[in-house]
Design a protein around this motif. Structure first.
Motif, PDB file in Angstrom:
ATOM      1  N   VAL A  59       0.853  -1.190   0.000  1.00  0.00           N
ATOM      2  CA  VAL A  59       0.000   0.000   0.000  1.00  0.00           C
ATOM      3  C   VAL A  59       0.885   1.234   0.000  1.00  0.00           C
ATOM      4  O   VAL A  59       1.821   1.339   0.798  1.00  0.00           O
ATOM      5  N   VAL A  60       0.592   2.163  -0.906  1.00  0.00           N
ATOM      6  CA  VAL A  60       1.357   3.415  -0.981  1.00  0.00           C
ATOM      7  C   VAL A  60       0.401   4.601  -0.901  1.00  0.00           C
ATOM      8  O   VAL A  60      -0.731   4.552  -1.391  1.00  0.00           O
ATOM      9  N   ASP A  61       0.868   5.670  -0.244  1.00  0.00           N
ATOM     10  CA  ASP A  61       0.070   6.892  -0.088  1.00  0.00           C
ATOM     11  C   ASP A  61       0.097   7.714  -1.371  1.00  0.00           C
ATOM     12  O   ASP A  61       0.971   7.548  -2.226  1.00  0.00           O
ATOM     13  N   SER A  62      -0.855   8.639  -1.451  1.00  0.00           N
ATOM     14  CA  SER A  62      -0.868   9.611  -2.538  1.00  0.00           C
ATOM     15  C   SER A  62      -1.359  10.947  -1.998  1.00  0.00           C
ATOM     16  O   SER A  62      -2.203  10.987  -1.106  1.00  0.00           O
ATOM     17  N   GLU A  63      -0.831  12.039  -2.538  1.00  0.00           N
ATOM     18  CA  GLU A  63      -1.304  13.382  -2.188  1.00  0.00           C
ATOM     19  C   GLU A  63      -1.984  14.029  -3.397  1.00  0.00           C
ATOM     20  O   GLU A  63      -1.950  15.243  -3.580  1.00  0.00           O
ATOM     21  N   HIS A  64      -2.625  13.192  -4.210  1.00  0.00           N
ATOM     22  CA  HIS A  64      -3.273  13.690  -5.424  1.00  0.00           C
ATOM     23  C   HIS A  64      -4.345  14.744  -5.111  1.00  0.00           C
ATOM     24  O   HIS A  64      -4.607  15.636  -5.927  1.00  0.00           O
ATOM     25  N   ALA A  65      -4.966  14.659  -3.931  1.00  0.00           N
ATOM     26  CA  ALA A  65      -6.019  15.626  -3.581  1.00  0.00           C
ATOM     27  C   ALA A  65      -5.486  17.039  -3.467  1.00  0.00           C
ATOM     28  O   ALA A  65      -6.261  18.005  -3.526  1.00  0.00           O
ATOM     29  N   HIS A  66      -4.159  17.184  -3.297  1.00  0.00           N
ATOM     30  CA  HIS A  66      -3.571  18.508  -3.146  1.00  0.00           C
ATOM     31  C   HIS A  66      -3.046  19.065  -4.466  1.00  0.00           C
ATOM     32  O   HIS A  66      -2.446  20.145  -4.483  1.00  0.00           O
TER      33      HIS A  66
ATOM     34  N   GLU B 126      -9.079  19.109  -2.942  1.00  0.00           N
ATOM     35  CA  GLU B 126      -9.514  19.006  -1.556  1.00  0.00           C
ATOM     36  C   GLU B 126     -10.246  20.266  -1.109  1.00  0.00           C
ATOM     37  O   GLU B 126     -11.237  20.185  -0.371  1.00  0.00           O
ATOM     38  N   HIS B 127      -9.784  21.437  -1.539  1.00  0.00           N
ATOM     39  CA  HIS B 127     -10.428  22.686  -1.134  1.00  0.00           C
ATOM     40  C   HIS B 127     -11.913  22.664  -1.469  1.00  0.00           C
ATOM     41  O   HIS B 127     -12.758  23.076  -0.660  1.00  0.00           O
ATOM     42  N   ILE B 128     -12.248  22.183  -2.662  1.00  0.00           N
ATOM     43  CA  ILE B 128     -13.645  22.201  -3.095  1.00  0.00           C
ATOM     44  C   ILE B 128     -14.435  21.050  -2.488  1.00  0.00           C
ATOM     45  O   ILE B 128     -15.554  21.229  -2.008  1.00  0.00           O
ATOM     46  N   LEU B 129     -13.855  19.852  -2.487  1.00  0.00           N
ATOM     47  CA  LEU B 129     -14.586  18.682  -1.991  1.00  0.00           C
ATOM     48  C   LEU B 129     -14.851  18.752  -0.492  1.00  0.00           C
ATOM     49  O   LEU B 129     -15.808  18.152  -0.006  1.00  0.00           O
ATOM     50  N   CYS B 130     -14.015  19.467   0.250  1.00  0.00           N
ATOM     51  CA  CYS B 130     -14.110  19.427   1.709  1.00  0.00           C
ATOM     52  C   CYS B 130     -14.673  20.693   2.330  1.00  0.00           C
ATOM     53  O   CYS B 130     -14.831  20.741   3.555  1.00  0.00           O
ATOM     54  N   ILE B 131     -14.992  21.704   1.541  1.00  0.00           N
ATOM     55  CA  ILE B 131     -15.605  22.887   2.133  1.00  0.00           C
ATOM     56  C   ILE B 131     -17.009  22.523   2.604  1.00  0.00           C
ATOM     57  O   ILE B 131     -17.748  21.805   1.921  1.00  0.00           O
TER      58      ILE B 131
END
Length: 307
Positions: A164-171, A198-203
């Motif tokens: 399993v590897v992480d990703s920061e694609h949301a940023h 992330e800014h839009i999906l998490c507001i």
């Protein structure tokens, strides 16, 4: 063997920032969580204090036990700062409690592992019914939207190794596809170097931002928009990881995709690509509802490492 050391139950921990959840599981097993406890992090000055409280509450000695900890933080060094919380801890420092270093992973990575405990009751297919075949080489993508947006990729190698590897694609930078999304991008740009997915999906749906004159959306329209943008984001992420084996969606994604109309919006944007469109159309997708999912993920990871 007579001289084999006792295989004590593993300790599983999920630190979300506001709360810390603990459980035990049998050595070598990813099922049968027990002794589950949840604590308010603000009640403890340090993470160590909270660990000690758990040990006292269930009357165990932590020394000699394997431990896996899922954290809402980037795991890049020995020192971990929990997001949305006040705790900072040293992984090496925790080794004094257990007699060995615990394994610390990002909480979304824990969810990739949790999918091994998935069933038809926990994993609701979107569109084409999918088969979770973890013996088939390839990649699965996990996306969680909850306070923030996180991604991780489960890789199944041809010899059935599981990584399993992480990703920061949301940023990475959000790109608009229509006039409304362009206006949202422009309104969000103030004071930011870039506007991320992330800014839009998490507001928050209740944020006054949505009532700006140039946007002015109702709550239903906000959820419709998020379902559509989530589809574009998930399609890009799946394409970037070539995760053709399947996509797992956790957290607030379920709220966005709670009507047939929103599911259709998501599917359309997910598949709307010039390249590899057929691959995306054939990629299974699941909405996941699973109790104690991060703890189950920690258990699955330890079961592979210590069968």
């Amino acid at each position: 063997m007579d001289n084999e050391p006792e295989k004590l139950d593993h300790i599983l921990v999920n630190m979300s920032g506001l709360t810390a959840e603990f459980a035990l599981v049998k050595y070598g097993s990813e099922h049968g969580l027990h002794s589950i406890r949840k604590y308010d992090c603000s009640s403890f000055a340090t993470a160590t204090d909270c660990f000690n409280a758990y040990a006292r509450d269930i009357n165990i000695n932590m020394k000699g036990r394997k431990c896996a900890i899922a954290v809402s933080a980037a795991v890049t060094s020995d020192v971990i700062k929990i997001m949305r919380g006040n705790w900072t801890f040293s992984v090496l420092g925790f080794s004094h409690m257990f007699g060995q270093k615990p394994i610390v992973i990002n909480d979304t990575s824990a969810l990739s592992w949790a999918n091994f405990a998935g069933t038809q009751l926990t994993h609701q297919p979107l569109g084409l019914p999918g088969q979770m075949d973890f013996n088939k080489a390839g990649k699965y993508l996990t996306i969680q939207v909850m306070g923030g947006a996180g991604l991780s990729t489960l890789i199944i190698t041809p010899d059935n190794q599981r990584i399993v590897v992480d990703s920061e694609h949301a940023h990475t930078g959000f790109y608009p596809s229509n006039d409304l999304e362009y206006r949202i991008l422009q309104a969000m740009k103030l004071g930011k170097l870039q506007v991320s997915w992330e800014h839009i999906l998490c507001i928050s749906d209740n944020d006054p931002f949505w009532q700006k004159p140039e946007i002015n959306l109702t709550r239903v329209e906000i959820l419709d928009l998020k379902a559509s943008i989530l589809g574009a984001f998930a399609g890009d992420a799946t394409l970037s990881q070539t995760a053709w084996n399947g996509l797992f969606l956790y957290g607030d994604c379920i709220q966005y995709l709670n009507t047939p109309e929103r599911i259709a919006m998501f599917q359309k944007r997910f598949e709307l690509k010039n390249s590899y469109r057929m691959n995306l159309q054939n990629t299974p997708r699941w909405l996941v509802k699973m109790e104690h999912r991060s703890l189950r993920g920690c258990a699955a990871m330890l079961a592979q490492l210590y069968p």
